[in-house]
Design an enzyme around this catalytic site. Structure first.
Site, PDB file in Angstrom:
ATOM      1  N   ARG A   1       0.827  -1.200   0.000  1.00 34.99           N
ATOM      2  CA  ARG A   1       0.000   0.000   0.000  1.00 34.99           C
ATOM      3  C   ARG A   1       0.870   1.261   0.000  1.00 34.99           C
ATOM      4  NH1 ARG A   1      -5.472   1.267   0.152  1.00 34.99           N
ATOM      5  NH2 ARG A   1      -6.307  -0.817   0.362  1.00 34.99           N
TER       6      ARG A   1
ATOM      7  N   GLU B   1     -10.444   5.134   6.637  1.00 38.83           N
ATOM      8  CA  GLU B   1      -9.027   5.504   6.643  1.00 38.83           C
ATOM      9  C   GLU B   1      -8.669   6.795   5.901  1.00 38.83           C
ATOM     10  OE1 GLU B   1      -8.305   1.426   5.187  1.00 38.83           O
ATOM     11  OE2 GLU B   1      -6.517   1.512   6.427  1.00 38.83           O
TER      12      GLU B   1
HETATM   13  N1  MTE Z   1     -13.285   4.091  13.965  1.00 36.85           N
HETATM   14  C1  MTE Z   1     -13.394   3.740  15.266  1.00 36.85           C
HETATM   15  N2  MTE Z   1     -14.226   4.439  16.058  1.00 36.85           N
HETATM   16  N3  MTE Z   1     -12.682   2.692  15.777  1.00 36.85           N
HETATM   17  C2  MTE Z   1     -11.802   1.982  14.997  1.00 36.85           C
HETATM   18  O1  MTE Z   1     -11.170   1.047  15.480  1.00 36.85           O
HETATM   19  N4  MTE Z   1     -10.799   1.690  12.748  1.00 36.85           N
HETATM   20  C3  MTE Z   1     -10.459   2.369  11.511  1.00 36.85           C
HETATM   21  C4  MTE Z   1     -11.705   2.988  10.885  1.00 36.85           C
HETATM   22  N5  MTE Z   1     -12.421   3.766  11.841  1.00 36.85           N
HETATM   23  C5  MTE Z   1     -11.669   2.344  13.622  1.00 36.85           C
HETATM   24  C6  MTE Z   1     -12.470   3.412  13.148  1.00 36.85           C
HETATM   25  C7  MTE Z   1      -9.844   1.480  10.528  1.00 36.85           C
HETATM   26  S1  MTE Z   1      -8.192   1.191  10.619  1.00 36.85           S
HETATM   27  C8  MTE Z   1     -10.570   0.915   9.515  1.00 36.85           C
HETATM   28  S2  MTE Z   1      -9.835  -0.046   8.347  1.00 36.85           S
HETATM   29  C9  MTE Z   1     -12.019   1.119   9.409  1.00 36.85           C
HETATM   30  O2  MTE Z   1     -12.542   1.918  10.458  1.00 36.85           O
HETATM   31  C10 MTE Z   1     -12.687  -0.246   9.417  1.00 36.85           C
HETATM   32  O3  MTE Z   1     -14.057  -0.165   9.377  1.00 36.85           O
HETATM   33  P1  MTE Z   1     -14.882  -0.009   8.015  1.00 36.85           P
HETATM   34  O4  MTE Z   1     -14.234  -0.882   7.017  1.00 36.85           O
HETATM   35  O5  MTE Z   1     -16.233  -0.442   8.382  1.00 36.85           O
HETATM   36  O6  MTE Z   1     -14.785   1.430   7.654  1.00 36.85           O
HETATM   37  N1  LUZ Z   2      -5.488  -4.983   5.178  1.00 34.71           N
HETATM   38  C1  LUZ Z   2      -5.162  -5.841   4.208  1.00 34.71           C
HETATM   39  C2  LUZ Z   2      -5.660  -3.681   4.937  1.00 34.71           C
HETATM   40  O1  LUZ Z   2      -4.993  -7.022   4.483  1.00 34.71           O
HETATM   41  N2  LUZ Z   2      -5.046  -5.385   2.944  1.00 34.71           N
HETATM   42  C3  LUZ Z   2      -5.215  -4.088   2.616  1.00 34.71           C
HETATM   43  O2  LUZ Z   2      -5.097  -3.714   1.465  1.00 34.71           O
HETATM   44  C4  LUZ Z   2      -5.523  -3.178   3.652  1.00 34.71           C
HETATM   45  N3  LUZ Z   2      -5.663  -1.878   3.408  1.00 34.71           N
HETATM   46  C5  LUZ Z   2      -5.938  -1.050   4.400  1.00 34.71           C
HETATM   47  C6  LUZ Z   2      -6.067  -1.549   5.685  1.00 34.71           C
HETATM   48  N4  LUZ Z   2      -5.939  -2.850   5.944  1.00 34.71           N
HETATM   49 MO1  MOS Z   3      -7.695  -0.698   9.160  1.00 36.98          MO
HETATM   50  S1  MOS Z   3      -5.655  -0.412   9.232  1.00 36.98           S
HETATM   51  O1  MOS Z   3      -7.642  -1.479   7.659  1.00 36.98           O
HETATM   52  O2  MOS Z   3      -7.841  -1.998  10.234  1.00 36.98           O
END
Ligand code: MTE
Ligand code: LUZ
Ligand code: MOS
Length: 762
Positions: free
Chosen positions: A304, A707
């Site tokens: 990434r 993200e």
């Molecule tokens: N928001 C909260 N409140 N708590 C979390 O742990 N994780 C983040 C984001 N927002 C997180 C968060 C991360 S790293 C990701 S990848 C996404 O939420 C995952 O959830 P989604 O795929 O449903 O957006």
């Molecule tokens: N996890 C993963 C990730 O396994 N592949 C991905 O591309 C990725 N991208 C964002 C966050 N977690």
């Molecule tokens: Mo988020 S770093 O993809 O859990």
């Protein structure tokens, strides 16, 4: 649209793993870990610990019935170290007892002797010593070797970014309960139930169907539980299996900070070539990723970094090389942005440095090179429905950039010891797991005879609001009130082979699978309604507001009556469907393809003020135009963007992970590791919605949001640098994030004569 979860959180009635009632006979477990960053165990004596009052057992690597291996992508990480020690905090033994205090005491009674070796803590040093997790990865487009001749200016430099502690409120925890036939039920705080199930099956040498993983919700994950919840669950399961008793294992805050991996620190070399007007012709970059002592997710994170190495810019000639370097730190892991922020910081540093040389503002170079429709990324995918320029120009207009600059110039001309800086930060983030296989999900829907609905998917609720979005999906398709929809726990016996809830795609993948499932049920129900209402072929039925409508007009058939009729007539009221993201592909050997379903764009403007006497500073405002697609829940999406931005501000400013020279974590509590609090939070955090309907693979066109907004915070680093340069224009900038107040102070006075004109002895 609210997020109904929040109501329970505020009342304190939401249940987390540690709140669930424990079964009679439950024991607790504690972990004995390596005191050295690199060494060989010469003797391990557990006798005294075993005989400590309240202790039931002590387990080491040799007690593992299956394979002592937890590496998910590369098999390079033992659950419990057997001989070689690779980092301070590496698990060696598991102590099981009746309560936590005696475990703490018994942990001190394990006697270990080891031969100590010199650890490697730095990525570049690991690279020099050829300690690489995988061979170098390269992304290239155009012809970099011949491109330099076409440039008017070539700039080289380095850029570094730091580690980051996840600091989820709920620390790592697992609870393992024995089931009949040697099976195990695990309550785990994991983003990836199937990863836990697969790993426990390997550790215990049991079929996966014997392991049930159940997750209610997480008190935050942020990537820190995508891979690293697994080890603790496997340890709880190991003790549970060996003793046939329920085992709870949870880490204290300090243990969690010491034993678990962080965001990867990176050190990078860049070379950028431009025309005098700021057009970027060529970009070469080498990324040195500090992977820690085992692969964990480092290789995917490295990918990434490469995918996002040109951020939202079009650059015709690129060569990006990435090295995953093995060091003697806890294996670093996923963290919001997943290597993207580390890649994007470097191109921003390169642009900043080039701007200083070309006598341009960095934002002039940024604006000139923003992606246009159909421009190619270095991995070959084209920017489609690209709103990079649209978010930029909206931000410039809406947040009145010209006026801001005038105001800042004036402020700086009349203030000697307080200086302001400004920066713009465009972002571009690809949505989809870069590993194609993971882009699938399934959903199981039950409609009960009273018309209420229960939903299972692979999605893990960790505060990001995915459960609320899933309720909205079902509510919209069935046209019933949200209160009729319940999201069940995430459970591997109801939904198998789950991808982690990660890559911001939880709502997209599970939402799409749920949409498909609900549509199957809706079709069945409308057929039943046809029968019941005896409608003709020219009459169109639909579900509308808990009623059946005929040609759009409300009938006397209500939702619950229809359900009860369907049940009486033996029509199945449960369905399951699977979704796989279409149209994505990536050829790894050529490093070309269309890995992403779509991209998310946006632009932020950040204003900062630096106190030039003390080095402390404020981020005054961060204002963004963010590409939400067609947001299905504004309050959830806005809070995701705000949270990500402030988490990112911490990463580039206050949060500094420090180790001693022998690899011990020094910043292992909140008195030494500073995170943004409400006082540090900018007075103004604006998130403006750029609405569009472009992303058909986003659920209801509502783009992934978890993200991408994290990366806006990178602009704060440069806004602070710009403020510092107003005070000390001639400093040589090391692009070295985080810019702690300590570093800011040193930069303010670098090369300056200190002149204290007031006599000091008076
Ligand atoms: N928001 C909260 N409140 N708590 C979390 O742990 N994780 C983040 C984001 N927002 C997180 C968060 C991360 S790293 C990701 S990848 C996404 O939420 C995952 O959830 P989604 O795929 O449903 O957006
Ligand atoms: N996890 C993963 C990730 O396994 N592949 C991905 O591309 C990725 N991208 C964002 C966050 N977690
Ligand atoms: Mo988020 S770093 O993809 O859990």
């Amino acid at each position: 649209m609210k997020n109904y979860d929040w109501i329970e959180h505020v009342k304190g009635t939401s249940k987390f793993a540690d709140d669930l009632p424990v079964v009679e006979g439950t024991l607790h477990a504690g972990v004995f870990t390596s005191p050295t960053a690199k060494g060989k165990i010469t003797s391990l004596n557990i006798a005294e610990a075993i005989s400590h009052p309240g202790i039931k057992a002590v387990f080491t690597a040799k007690d593992i019935p299956g394979k002592n291996q937890i590496g998910a992508i590369i098999a390079d990480e033992p659950l419990l170290a057997d001989e070689d020690l690779h980092y301070v905090g590496q698990p060696i033994a598991l102590i099981v007892g009746v309560e936590e205090y005696s475990i703490k005491q018994a942990l001190r009674k394990i006697k270990i002797e080891f031969e100590e070796q010199k650890p490697i803590l730095d990525a570049r040093e690991a690279f020099e010593k050829k300690e690489l997790i995988i061979p170098p990865q390269i992304f290239a487009i155009g012809d970099i070797d011949n491109a330099w001749d076409k440039c008017d200016l070539i700039i080289e430099g380095t850029a570094d970014t730091g580690a980051q502690e996840h600091l989820y409120l709920e620390t790592q925890i697992a609870y393992s309960i024995p089931k009949e036939g040697g099976g195990i039920k695990l309550i785990s705080s994991t983003q990836s139930p199937t990863a836990v199930q697969r790993c426990v099956s390997r550790i215990l040498n049991l079929d996966m169907h014997k392991i049930e993983v159940d997750v209610q919700r997480l008190g935050g994950g942020f990537g820190g539980k995508e891979d690293q919840a697994t080890a603790w669950a496997a340890m709880a399961a190991l003790a549970c299996n060996l003793l046939n008793q329920p085992i709870k294992l949870k880490l204290s805050r300090q243990e969690d900070m010491r034993y678990t991996g962080k965001r990867h620190p990176y050190s990078s070399d860049f070379k950028i070539g431009l025309k005098t007007d700021g057009t970027i012709i060529a970009y070469k970059v080498d990324f040195f990723q500090n992977a820690g002592a085992a692969a964990d997710l480092s290789t995917a994170i490295l990918d990434r970094t490469l995918f996002h190495c040109t951020n939202s810019y079009y650059i015709p000639n690129v060569k990006a090389t990435a090295y995953s370097c093995r060091t003697n730190l806890p294996p670093n892991t996923a963290f919001r942005g997943f290597g993207g922020p580390q890649g994007m910081f470097v191109i921003e540093a390169a642009i900043h440095k080039a701007a200083l040389k070309l006598n341009l503002q960095p934002f002039e170079i940024q604006a000139k090179n923003l992606l246009k429709e159909n421009d190619k990324f270095p991995y070959g995918q084209k920017a489609i429905n690209c709103v990079a320029r649209k978010t930029w120009s909206s931000a410039v207009d809406k947040f009145q950039l010209a006026k801001k600059i005038n105001y800042i110039n004036e402020y700086n001309s009349i203030n000697a010891l307080s200086k302001k800086g400004i920066a713009l930060m465009p972002i571009c983030f690809g949505i989809s797991f870069t590993n194609k296989m993971l882009n699938q999900a399934s959903a199981l829907v039950h409609i009960y005879t009273d018309g209420s609905v229960g939903i299972s998917t692979a999605a893990i609720e960790m505060g990001q609001g995915v459960n609320m979005k899933l309720r909205q999906v079902a509510s919209r398709i069935f046209s019933v009130d949200i209160s009729k929809i319940k999201i069940e726990t995430t459970n591997t016996t109801r939904i198998a082979n789950t991808s982690p809830t990660a890559a911001s795609s939880g709502a997209d993948l599970n939402g799409k699978a749920l949409e498909k499932t609900c549509l199957i049920l809706r079709e069945r129900l409308l057929k039943a309604a046809e029968e019941l209402l005896k409608t003709g072929s020219n009459e169109e039925l639909s579900l509308n507001n808990e009623n059946i409508a005929v040609n759009g007009i409300k009938s006397n058939l209500a939702w619950d009556k229809l359900i009860s009729f369907a049940y009486t007539n033996r029509i199945p009221l449960s369905a399951h469907a699977h979704y796989a993201t279409p149209g994505i592909d990536f050829d790894r050997s050529a490093a070309k393809g269309n890995p992403f379903s779509y991209h998310v764009y946006g632009t932020a403007i950040i204003e900062t003020t630096v106190d030039c006497l003390r080095g402390i500073y404020e981020i005054n405002s961060i204002e963004t135009i963010h590409d939400f697609g067609h947001s299905m829940n504004h309050i959830v999406d806005r809070s995701q963007a705000e949270g990500a931005i402030i988490q990112g501000l911490g990463w580039v400013t206050l949060e500094e992970i420090k180790h001693s020279s022998n690899g011990r974590l020094l910043s292992d509590s909140l008195s030494t590791y500073k995170v943004p609090d409400i006082h540090f939070t900018p007075d103004k955090v604006s998130v403006e919605f750029l609405e569009n309907d472009f992303a058909s693979e986003a659920i209801f066109n509502s783009k992934a949001v978890g993200e991408p907004p994290f990366m806006y915070s990178i602009g704060a680093y440069f806004a602070l640098i710009n403020a510092i340069m107003e005070f000390n224009p001639h400093i040589k900038i090391k692009y070295d994030s985080p810019l702690t107040p300590e570093k800011a102070l040193l930069m303010l006075y670098e090369g300056k004569e200190l002149n204290f004109s007031t006599p000091r002895n008076k």
